[in-house]
Each structure stands twice: as C-alpha cells, then as structure tokens.
Enzyme design. Structure first.
Site, PDB file in Angstrom:
ATOM      1  N   SER A 259       7.372   3.515  -4.832  1.00  0.00           N
ATOM      2  CA  SER A 259       8.004   3.292  -3.569  1.00  0.00           C
ATOM      3  C   SER A 259       9.371   3.866  -3.793  1.00  0.00           C
ATOM      4  CB  SER A 259       7.915   1.702  -3.372  1.00  0.00           C
ATOM      5  OG  SER A 259       8.032   1.629  -2.045  1.00  0.00           O
ATOM      6  N   HIS A 400       0.129  -1.177  -0.499  1.00  0.00           N
ATOM      7  CA  HIS A 400       1.213  -0.662  -1.177  1.00  0.00           C
ATOM      8  C   HIS A 400       1.745  -1.519  -2.255  1.00  0.00           C
ATOM      9  CE1 HIS A 400       5.183   1.383  -1.113  1.00  0.00           C
ATOM     10  NE2 HIS A 400       5.767   0.354  -1.071  1.00  0.00           N
TER      11      HIS A 400
HETATM   12  C1  GCU Z   1      10.565  -0.036   2.557  1.00  0.00           C
HETATM   13  C2  GCU Z   1      10.843   1.421   2.929  1.00  0.00           C
HETATM   14  C3  GCU Z   1      10.165   2.426   2.042  1.00  0.00           C
HETATM   15  C4  GCU Z   1      10.214   2.166   0.562  1.00  0.00           C
HETATM   16  C5  GCU Z   1       9.768   0.781   0.232  1.00  0.00           C
HETATM   17  C6  GCU Z   1       9.997   0.395  -0.923  1.00  0.00           C
HETATM   18  O1  GCU Z   1       9.168   0.018   3.043  1.00  0.00           O
HETATM   19  O2  GCU Z   1      10.767   1.490   4.147  1.00  0.00           O
HETATM   20  O3  GCU Z   1      10.686   3.753   2.391  1.00  0.00           O
HETATM   21  O4  GCU Z   1       9.689   3.217  -0.040  1.00  0.00           O
HETATM   22  O5  GCU Z   1      10.489  -0.077   1.124  1.00  0.00           O
HETATM   23  O6  GCU Z   1      10.694   0.709  -1.841  1.00  0.00           O
HETATM   24  O7  GCU Z   1       9.306  -0.797  -1.101  1.00  0.00           O
END
Ligand code: GCU
Length: 422
Positions: A259, A400
C-alpha cells in the site's frame, strides 16, 4: 476567501471532498498518452543498457525526485545497538534478533529492527525485508518483541486518542506477516515500524527524521522530501544494517512493501540499487498504477488527503494528470534490471489492479535493453496465478490486504529470481 470565517471555509472544503467522485468503470477511461521511457529514432530504441545505467536512469531519478517525492539528505553515520542476540523462536525453527538503529547521537528517533531467520541454514540467509504499519509487536504475538516506542495510530483497537503502543496490539497484524511460512520457505524476514522513521501525520515536519535536519526544514521548498521519501530513506537505513550482519545475505535482499509502503518501496529501490529484488503490493496511485488512467484514487485525492506524503511540486498534477511528464512506468523502470514483482487484489479497485498491470507492461522496454523479457503476459492473469517473469505480476482474489497467499507468491518469485543454495 480573505475574511471568510474559518468554519465556513472548512465546511466548503468538506463538501468539496465529499462530492469528489472516482471512476471505477473501465469504459470511462479516456485515452491517454504515456511518456516514452527513452527516445526512439526511426522506430528503433536510441538507447542501450549502458546508456540507460549511465545516463537515462539518473535523469529519471532526478525527475521523480524533483516532481514527486522530494530530495532526501544523505544518510548520516548510523549507530547499531543489539537489543536481543539471536534467540530460538517459532518452536526452534527460527532465530529471533532485535537491533536498534540510531540515526544520530540522539536516542530518538531510532528504528527498531526485528529479524526472524531460519535456524537450520549454515550460510547467510536470503532476506525479505519490509516495514510494518503497527509496530514490531503487531507482526507476531510474541511477548519477547520490544513494544514500539514511537507515535502510533490505535484506531484499529478503537483507541484513536492513544498514541503509544499497547500490549493488546501484540500480533494484531500477524496475518500479514506469516513468519513461520517464510522461515519454512528458507527466507529470513526483517521488519521495522514505518513510524519509527516518520510518524504518518501531517505535523509540519516536527517529528521523525525530518526534524533531524533542521537546516533543511527551515528552508523547505517544493522539492523538499515528504514522508514517502523519508520511509524510503529508512528502508536504506535498514539495508545499511542488513549488509553488515553476517547471518544475513546482503546480496539477496528482496524489498517488500504494501500500500503506501508499496509506493515507498518503489522509490527506495529506485534510490538504492543494493536491493536485489523488489515486491510492491497494492501500491495504487502514486505507486505502480498508471495515474493518467484516472481510475480509482487520483493524484488530486492523494495530495489532498495526504499532503505530507509527496513533495510540493507533485501538487501541480492534482486533477491534472495529463500534464505529468512521467507516469508510474518511470518509477517501475528504475527497478530494472532487477526482478520486480507487482501484486494487486481483485477487490482493490481503489488501487487500480489493471493500471498496475499495464504499468508493468509499459516497463518492458527497459528490461529488454538488458535482454530480459520483462512481463510476458499480455492479458491480466486469472486471480491466484503468478506470472513468474522478471517483471512478475500476481492478482489475489480478495480485498486490499496482505495474506499468506501473497507471501507464497513472494517466495515463489524469489526462489526463481533470487535463487539460494542453503
Ligand atoms: C489509502 C490511500 C492509498 C494508500 C492506502 C494505504 O487508501 O488512499 O493511497 O495506498 O491508504 O496505504 O493503506
């Protein structure tokens, strides 16, 4: 705006953000033009592997440093303190070690590294190294792991106002860190808490490693480093320790990040060529996904929600992706010719799995300069099926997150591209 009541301004901003809409419809992706990684003359590449390494690569690093991540200072002399010498763990299958890395003569900030390595190897172990989100104590329910000392977000534990690590956070992220599995596959795992480097809050650069360089911070400008550059810098700090640790194989370190840390991982690999392989999971916008597709998260949303992540110059591309003289394939290309694994998840539309796949494909020309095929798949593979090329791609069924299935893909990828004989 001058003279406007702050609460009214806040309400207007809030409603603007709430009104923001994101595209999740492939048929609504407008045509876009990807900048070329290098010039072509008469249809043939005016580039070679050595020209790439000696010139073009550095140009792209400078471009992304200036326009996206900001410039990090050189790493200072580090101090290492053994907090725990190698101790049997995981039922005797592993040895656990803990070390504190100091960035200066001060005791804080400092990065605590936690290591689990296979007990049976006679040679230095290959490593999968990645930063974690919730403190080292969160990655295993192991009471011997030192409790994190840095600012921490306890929203998951329903304690949003508490900002120190709690005993009850032990093992809360163990599902994302299947140590026993990695050990069984022959890999050492090294991790550290990203907030030890820079707490993930927009605090005007008062905490974390930015505050260690007051002279830089008093002269901040649109090219000054943000938090992503700081986390990437911290990944290199960890690498400085790994390469001098005799029980670990410094030539076989795969850098992993998920992420926002998947974004930082790509930048760390770009800046530090000692990482032998790169694994960027669900990194999305500002990471592996093509920003010009404007699918899921956008550059504008990134800059508005996380103003501390990128450098000031990146804001000029908010709601203006077409003007970017680069896209994520530039960032991915800086991993070349090293093995690079991009992973996505079917339900993670926010991170645009298809855009991540297309960016990996768009990176192929640089791998081809080095006589590697890059990513051979022309279509997205079925979920669960690793495309195990020099640029690998893996789409997991689900949301995710990070799971043992992802780690299986990491290990299969490393077995092939970073082989090791125990
Ligand atoms: C949010 C953000 C993303 C990121 C994610 C994370 O969703 O919008 O860009 O990758 O957090 O790091 O969990």
């Amino acid at each position: 705006m001058i003279g406007m009541k702050p609460w009214l301004l806040g309400a207007m901003l809030f409603s603007t953000l709430c009104a923001e809409e994101f595209n999740y419809d492939e048929t609504k992706v407008s045509p876009y033009v990807l900048p070329l990684l290098f010039e072509h003359k008469d249809g043939t590449p005016a580039m070679s592997a050595s020209l790439w390494q000696q010139q073009r690569r550095a140009e792209i690093v400078s471009l992304l440093e200036k326009e996206m991540f900001g410039k990090a200072p050189p790493r200072p002399a580090l101090r290492f303190r053994v907090m725990e010498a190698a101790t049997p763990a995981l039922g005797g299958k592993a040895l656990r070690q803990q070390v504190r890395v100091f960035f200066s003569s001060k005791d804080d900030p400092a990065l605590d590294l936690l290591v689990y390595r296979p007990a049976q190897h006679s040679k230095p172990a290959p490593v999968i190294f990645g930063l974690n989100f919730k403190g080292n104590q969160s990655v295993q329910a192991d009471p011997a792991i030192l409790l994190c000392r840095s600012w921490i977000d306890n929203k998951d534990l329903k304690k949003p106002d508490v900002h120190h690590a709690l005993e009850e956070s032990r093992g809360i992220d163990a599902g994302k860190w299947p140590m026993a599995y990695a050990i069984e596959r022959g890999y050492a795992v090294v991790t550290g808490y990203y907030g030890d480097i820079d707490p993930d809050v927009d605090d005007g650069w008062k905490n974390g490693v930015h505050a260690l360089f007051p002279e830089n911070e008093s002269q901040r400008n649109a090219e000054s480093w943000g938090s992503l550059a700081a986390w990437a810098w911290g990944m290199s700090v960890a690498m400085d320790w790994i390469v001098q640790e005799p029980s670990l194989d410094g030539k076989r370190v795969a850098l992993q990040g998920f992420s926002r840390l998947g974004k930082a991982t790509l930048w760390a690999a770009a800046c530090d060529e000692r990482f032998a392989a790169v694994i960027s999971q669900n990194s999305g916008a500002g990471g592996a996904a093509l920003n010009k597709r404007i699918f899921g998260e956008t550059v504008g949303r990134l800059n508005r929600s996380f103003p501390h992540w990128f450098c000031g110059n990146f804001r000029q591309y908010s709601d203006n992706e077409a003007a970017m003289p680069f896209d994520s394939h530039f960032l991915l290309a800086l991993a070349a010719p090293r093995p690079l694994l991009i992973t996505s998840a079917t339900e993670d539309r926010w991170a645009d799995p298809h855009g991540e796949f297309l960016a990996a494909r768009a990176t192929n020309p640089v791998y081809q300069l080095f006589s590697h095929t890059g990513l051979t798949a022309t279509e997205m593979p079925a979920p669960g099926k690793l495309v195990n090329d020099r640029i690998g791609y893996f789409l997991r069924q689900g949301p995710h997150s990070v799971t043992e299935e992802d780690w299986k893909a990491y290990c299969d990828f490393c077995d092939r591209h970073m082989p090791f004989n125990p």
